[in-house]
Enzyme design. Structure first.
Site, short mmCIF file in Angstrom:
data_model
loop_
_atom_site.label_atom_id
_atom_site.label_comp_id
_atom_site.label_asym_id
_atom_site.label_seq_id
_atom_site.Cartn_x
_atom_site.Cartn_y
_atom_site.Cartn_z
CB SER A 147 -0.87 0.03 1.26
OG SER A 147 -1.61 -1.15 1.38
CE LYS A 161 -4.81 -1.06 2.05
NZ LYS A 161 -5.40 -2.16 2.81
CE LYS A 221 1.91 2.09 4.90
NZ LYS A 221 1.41 1.19 3.87
#
Ligand code: NAD
Length: 301
Positions: free
Chosen positions: A96, A171, A239
């Site tokens: 990701s 995502k 993140k």
């Protein structure tokens, strides 16, 4: 069946590589941590010496690394995938990362006649082990079709969502909804607890209505039981929201809720909670209210 190179054998990568071996593919693997290469070799993979060595021995390369800088290092850097790549190699980054980083890596691959897809996953370690991940892919349809059997060995849902970068945009959309959902749940349960209600009763009362969600069903019982064992770590979700904010800024999009929850995650990391499950977002709201969400104590005689 293909010769698949797999780079990044952490919580997700190791079980994903095992599922590729189970499906009959030949694996060549690499991680900067030698013990992880040993574990994959124990499951039947050949040992790679570097990312470029893996690429030179494979038809397809998969990377499953923490974030964009590691992906850039492993693919574009010295002894990286592109150093060992032949024209026609297919690379899928399943980490990701920021969609901008995915596009940068995709352009560098295209310049070397290497096909690139970004293909991040949702589902976490249990679904990585079961081979039932949801995989969100960005890239050219012809490349996607060639890679589909490999994705299907690791996931039960595989969707082409657009050009390179689209997998990671999808995502990030997922991560925004999950994070904001947990934060909203935290505010709701803190309010109810402070008002003297049993949060479990409140959860059971609302879960079948419009406020019900997969996130609520998975995370409310964890919070009420004070179980913050990860699952998905606060530092990884921080993140992801940072990457969402970077992408949003590049498109001049305001994401006020995402920004707010990203700051909560940052504060929790600074408070030593980076390795708790992301349901621990609730503890930030608890601290501001001075109220902990827990089941009402029944009087004992
Ligand atoms: P992890 O930290 O367990 O694994 C990453 C691995 O990459 C480590 O083994 C590390 O040694 C290796 N690595 C780092 N830099 C490298 C390099 N330059 N060359 C070779 N190997 C290198 O992380 P993870 O939990 O497996 O997550 C991987 C990705 O999947 C992340 O982007 C994460 O956000 C995403 N993801 C994780 C989950 C989850 O529940 N853990 C769920 C969905 C998506």
């Amino acid at each position: 069946m293909s010769i698949v190179g797999f780079i990044g054998l952490g919580i997700m990568g190791l079980p994903m590589s095992r599922n590729l071996i189970k499906a009959g593919h030949s694996l060549v693997v690499y991680d900067i941590v030698p013990e992880l290469v040993d574990r994959a070799a124990g499951a039947g993979a050949a040992r790679g010496q570097s990312s470029s060595d893996v690429a030179s021995r494979s038809e397809i390369v998969i990377t499953m690394l923490p974030d964009g800088p590691e992906v850039e290092q492993a693919i574009l850097g010295p002894a990286g995938v592109l150093e060992g790549a032949r024209p026609g190699l297919m690379v899928a980054d399943m980490s990701s990362i920021s969609p901008l980083a995915a596009q940068k890596v995709g352009a560098a691959c295209a310049a070397r006649k290497v096909d690139f897809l970004d293909a991040p996953v949702s589902g976490g370690e249990p679904k990585a082990i079961d081979g039932t991940l949801a995989i969100m892919v960005g890239g050219e349809e012809s490349v996607y079709r060639k890679m589909l059997p490999v994705f299907q060995a690791m996931g039960s849902s595989v969707t082409l969502t657009g050009a390179v970068g689209a997998g990671n945009v999808t995502k990030l959309a997922n991560q925004i909804i999950v994070a904001c959902n947990i934060a909203a749940m935290g505010e709701a349960l803190v309010l109810a607890t402070r008002a003297g209600l049993d949060p479990e009763v409140v959860f059971n009362a609302i879960k079948g209505g419009l406020a019900g969600s997969t996130v609520l069903n998975a995370k409310a019982p964890m919070v009420i039981a004070r179980n913050f064992k990860p699952g998905f770590r606060i530092r990884l979700h921080q993140k992801d929201l940072r990457n969402a904010l970077l992408a949003a800024e590049s498109m001049k999009v305001a994401l006020p809720l995402t920004a707010s929850v990203q700051q909560m995650l940052m504060a929790l990391m600074n408070g030593g909670k980076g390795d708790l499950d992301h349901s621990g977002i609730v503890t930030f709201i608890e601290q501001m209210a001075g109220t902990e969400v827990k089941k009402a104590q029944t009087a004992t005689v």
